[in-house]
Design an enzyme around this catalytic site. Structure first.
Site, PDB file in Angstrom:
ATOM      1  CD  GLU A   1      38.414  51.407  55.530  1.00 12.10           C
ATOM      2  OE1 GLU A   1      39.801  51.423  55.337  1.00 12.10           O
ATOM      3  OE2 GLU A   1      37.733  50.838  54.846  1.00 12.10           O
TER       4      GLU A   1
ATOM      5  CB  THR B   1      39.768  54.922  49.146  1.00 10.01           C
ATOM      6  OG1 THR B   1      39.789  53.565  48.836  1.00 10.01           O
ATOM      7  CG2 THR B   1      38.330  54.979  49.096  1.00 10.01           C
TER       8      THR B   1
END
Length: 310
Positions: free
Chosen positions: A129, A183
């Site tokens: 991530e 993000t």
């Protein structure tokens, strides 16, 4: 040795559960094929949805970071070829990078005979991530690995618990196509500090969410999803049409509405016994499009199982 794995899309946060909870969706999937051969290094190829915008440099690619971490951790010397077939769209809050990360971790674990536990798979997938958010967070990769609702109870050490979704829970989604974000950018708008009253309210809302899941009460789940006054409030201004979509969905019978992950997708909890999820999705789609945002309406049941080796 060649192994193919598939992992589902996810929705994280669900209102008050920032970086702590997510749910697997039976909506879209990423497939990852791992091939081992002689030599050393990691090679990435990407195809499928929006594949042209995904870097193939292993140091900037979710699957590449996961593979590099696993190879280093277990001191494996091999040439790893990874083919990612994207099914989960990027930048819309549906765990696109997490699906690739979870599938890569599962495929490599099988190919190398490592027999990694679910927690170990989540740990390795979370490292991927970093490519999309700059942070190794597990709220998307945990449900992508486990299925159902997954709660990250602790990061050090990692402790994750799975909860089973109610049978009558369905999600309505409005997925904007012309609004994209990273993000990392969506994290940058969040407050660095909050007051004691805000903390108490957030804790109460999250407790309500967990109780709704445990009791199988869709109305309680939805009510909790709609109460986030910190993360959703900070991000809503990034997405024209979201607040209107939320209002209209609640009027139309949704149990609750919030941003899916970092957005811009709006996700509504629906009691399938009393409300048509397709109707709710269309109402939210119309709200976005009223602000000039091209949008797709979709529905999904929670997915009980997570990543699978095919």
């Amino acid at each position: 040795m060649r192994v193919l794995a598939r992992a589902p899309a996810t929705s994280a946060n669900l209102g008050p559960g920032f970086d702590v909870i997510g749910v697997a969706l039976d909506l879209a999937y990423d497939e990852v094929e791992v091939e081992l051969s002689g030599g050393e290094g990691v090679e990435i190829a990407v195809e499928g949805v929006e594949s042209e915008s995904i870097p193939t440099d292993p140091s900037r690619n979710t699957a590449g970071l996961v593979a590099t971490s696993i190879m280093s951790r277990f001191n494996v010397k091999a040439r790893v070829k990874i083919r990612v077939k994207k099914g989960v769209p990027q930048g819309v809050g549906l765990g696109s990078s997490a699906a690739s990360a979870a599938a890569t971790a599962a495929a490599l674990s099988r190919a190398l005979g490592l027999k990694l536990s679910s927690v170990e798979l989540i740990e390795e997938a979370a490292r991927g991530e970093v490519a999309s958010s700059g942070v190794a967070h597990a709220d998307n990769v945990a449900p992508s690995v486990l299925g159902g609702f997954a709660i990250v109870c602790s990061y050090s050490p990692l402790l994750v618990e799975k909860l089973t979704p109610p049978q009558n829970l369905e999600f309505a989604l409005a997925i904007p196509l012309t609004v994209k974000k990273t993000t990392e950018k969506a994290r940058s708008v969040l407050p660095k500090m909050i007051g004691l009253r805000e903390h108490v309210d957030a804790l109460a809302s999250f407790s309500m969410l967990i109780m709704g899941i445990v009791k199988g009460d869709v109305q309680l789940i939805g009510r909790a999803m709609s109460l986030d006054k910190i993360v959703e409030a900070a991000r809503a201004k990034m997405y024209p049409g979201f607040l209107k979509a939320k209002r209209e969905a609640l009027k139309a019978g949704a149990a609750g509405v919030t941003l899916s992950g970092a957005g811009p997708t709006a996700i509504a909890a629906v009691d399938a016994r009393t409300t048509d999820a397709k109707l709710i999705a269309e109402v939210m789609k119309e709200a976005y499009e009223g602000e000039g945002v091209q949008c797709v309406a979709a529905t999904s049941r929670p997915r009980a199982s997570g990543v699978e080796v095919l």
